[in-house]
Design a protein around this motif. Sequence first.
Motif, short mmCIF file in Angstrom:
data_model
loop_
_atom_site.label_atom_id
_atom_site.label_comp_id
_atom_site.label_asym_id
_atom_site.label_seq_id
_atom_site.Cartn_x
_atom_site.Cartn_y
_atom_site.Cartn_z
N ALA A 32 -5.38 2.83 -3.86
CA ALA A 32 -6.54 3.02 -4.74
C ALA A 32 -6.62 4.45 -5.23
O ALA A 32 -6.92 4.71 -6.41
N GLU A 33 -6.32 5.42 -4.37
CA GLU A 33 -6.28 6.81 -4.82
C GLU A 33 -5.18 7.02 -5.85
O GLU A 33 -5.35 7.76 -6.83
N ALA A 34 -4.05 6.36 -5.64
CA ALA A 34 -2.95 6.48 -6.60
C ALA A 34 -3.38 5.92 -7.96
O ALA A 34 -3.10 6.53 -9.01
N LEU A 35 -4.06 4.77 -7.97
CA LEU A 35 -4.51 4.19 -9.23
C LEU A 35 -5.52 5.11 -9.93
O LEU A 35 -5.54 5.20 -11.16
N SER A 36 -6.38 5.77 -9.15
CA SER A 36 -7.34 6.70 -9.76
C SER A 36 -6.62 7.80 -10.53
O SER A 36 -7.01 8.15 -11.65
N VAL A 37 -5.56 8.33 -9.94
CA VAL A 37 -4.79 9.39 -10.61
C VAL A 37 -4.02 8.84 -11.81
O VAL A 37 -3.98 9.46 -12.88
N ILE A 38 -3.43 7.67 -11.64
CA ILE A 38 -2.65 7.07 -12.73
C ILE A 38 -3.56 6.74 -13.92
O ILE A 38 -3.25 7.06 -15.07
N HIS A 39 -4.69 6.11 -13.63
CA HIS A 39 -5.63 5.78 -14.71
C HIS A 39 -6.21 7.04 -15.34
O HIS A 39 -6.48 7.08 -16.54
N GLY A 40 -6.39 8.08 -14.53
CA GLY A 40 -6.91 9.33 -15.07
C GLY A 40 -5.97 9.97 -16.06
O GLY A 40 -6.39 10.77 -16.92
N ALA A 41 -4.67 9.64 -15.97
CA ALA A 41 -3.68 10.17 -16.92
C ALA A 41 -3.53 9.26 -18.14
O ALA A 41 -2.65 9.49 -18.98
#
Length: 604
Positions: free
Chosen positions: A131-140
């Motif tokens: 979930a933390e990884a998705l937050s960063v990916i979506h933030g980009a």
Amino acid sequence: MAVGGPGGQFRPLESGDPASVASYRLAARLGSGGMGTVYLSYTPGGHPIALKTIRPELSEDPEFRRRFRQEVEAAKRVQGLYTAPVIDYDVEGTRPWLATAYVPGPSLAAAVAEHGPLPAPSVLLLLAGMAEALSVIHGAGIVHRDLKPSNVLLASDGPRVIDFGIARAADATALTGTGVSVGTPAFMSPEQAAGKEITPASDVFALGQVAAFAGRGQGAYGDGPSHAVLYRIVHEEPDLEGLPEQLRFVRECLAKDPARRPTPARIVELCQEASPTPLRQSGTWLPEAIAADITQRVSASAALAAAPKPAPAGPPPTAPLTHLSSAAPASPASHTPPPPAHAAPTATAAHVPSTPVPGYGPPPVPHAPAPGYGPPTGPRPPYGPPTGPQPPFGQQPWRPTPLPPRRNRAGKWIGIGVAAVAAFVWLSSCASVLLDITGKADDGDTTSSSSSSPVAGDGTRPRPDPKPVTYRGINIPEGYYVRFADSPPKPLYDDVGAAYAEGSDFYYQGGDFGGPATLGSPGEKIVLLNNAEDASLTTCREDTRYAKSVTLTQVSTGSHLCVHTTSGHIALITFKGTAPKGDPSDYVSVDLTIWRNAEEPTDG
């Protein structure tokens, strides 16, 4: 894309693999998939990296290159703790490639296949990290689109999400094979399966599927044919039987409505609430068997990095003597320049020992010419007979082959002239015969060349027969259509309906409001052949008993239908059957033989 093998084994490079990419010497194969091949290499400082080369077919597609360039630029901004950061790349070369940090751990898919489902505490840490990884990916500004167990690697300090955004580049080309959309069917969201807009919430649905797989050993919608799984994803509720109670909140991620799914930040909170102790990533978050696998991979990677470089090729043998009285000077040593300082030797065995072995991997064998073969590297003797003493028999010096005497070309030009005169006489006689035949036809011969070119039922003369292309075993779900121009044709969906979608050539429509299920074509030129008719292009051209559609009750296994499209394609459709009993999906299976551009296009 899974990388590495069980127990930390790396596969050696194969005959078709490059020895290096840019300045990176490739050490071993880590894995391969639909997008390309991943290799192990090292940075100048010795840190292992995973270098992915893109398949040549994709590299040749300009739209893929454009999308790939955009996704790489976006991926450079992703620097989360639970992603593999981009190290280097080349999107302009003949074969694009992308290098990321190497993760010395198995994929979630490999770990579950070998060791079974993960315990609940491990799944909670897995979910929180993803979930933390998705937050960063979506933030980009990236939507992963293909989040699945093989794209989640298990490291000693938490999971790593890889291959984010690359599926979007593949979505721009038709080279991705059959199917409804880019992605893995068992982990698609309902909107992705239906060909609708994909948003970050689509990744959350896939995250719920991955969580179910990690906790119970299979996805929430079972296994089986892709169309069956997709049907269950769109129409049925998830099966979470066997999933530990503290993981039941995963059901929220699998909501059909994207707006009802939690955000990645909320998923982290749900994981914290479900854990009896605060979540902390450490070297003990995984079962011992998987942790041991990670340790072996670290050792194997270190062994490859520490292996000595191949020994440089030695100088070739001294050139042979040209005269007994004096020796030609030896040619300088010629060998391949040494690899870059960060290069690692190519692996030559499937398993790399856990400790460095001196001389691991055979050094390249220098190719030296046999003594006396070819011209010497020293000075050549002058042309003409030698002036000095001659060497004994068997040691004659190399001399250039004497030039042949000039040939008299007069005979050649005489022959050409004779041939030209003969050709002129022959052409003249042929022209006389043709004129004679033409004159007879004009004087009353009623035979017309049209007898060899039959006229179609609509009064137009057909085009020359194009080469047929056959595609077998195409499953068309209810409400989907195919386009004959696609290669291969793949099921497509449109909200306006399969009979009205732009580009639709043949569709399967279920019974609406009590009506029958039908097979049809928007061009409204479909013919059900009877058993006595030959299933051929000629029959399809001559049989004009056109109908708008054919009901399923009119066909049986082996029935043939001819379909004419407004774009000029003709297809022979062989009906193979429908979904078997007990299968919750609804589809028809057909074989397609297509003659593209077989007749003049119409306006419909």
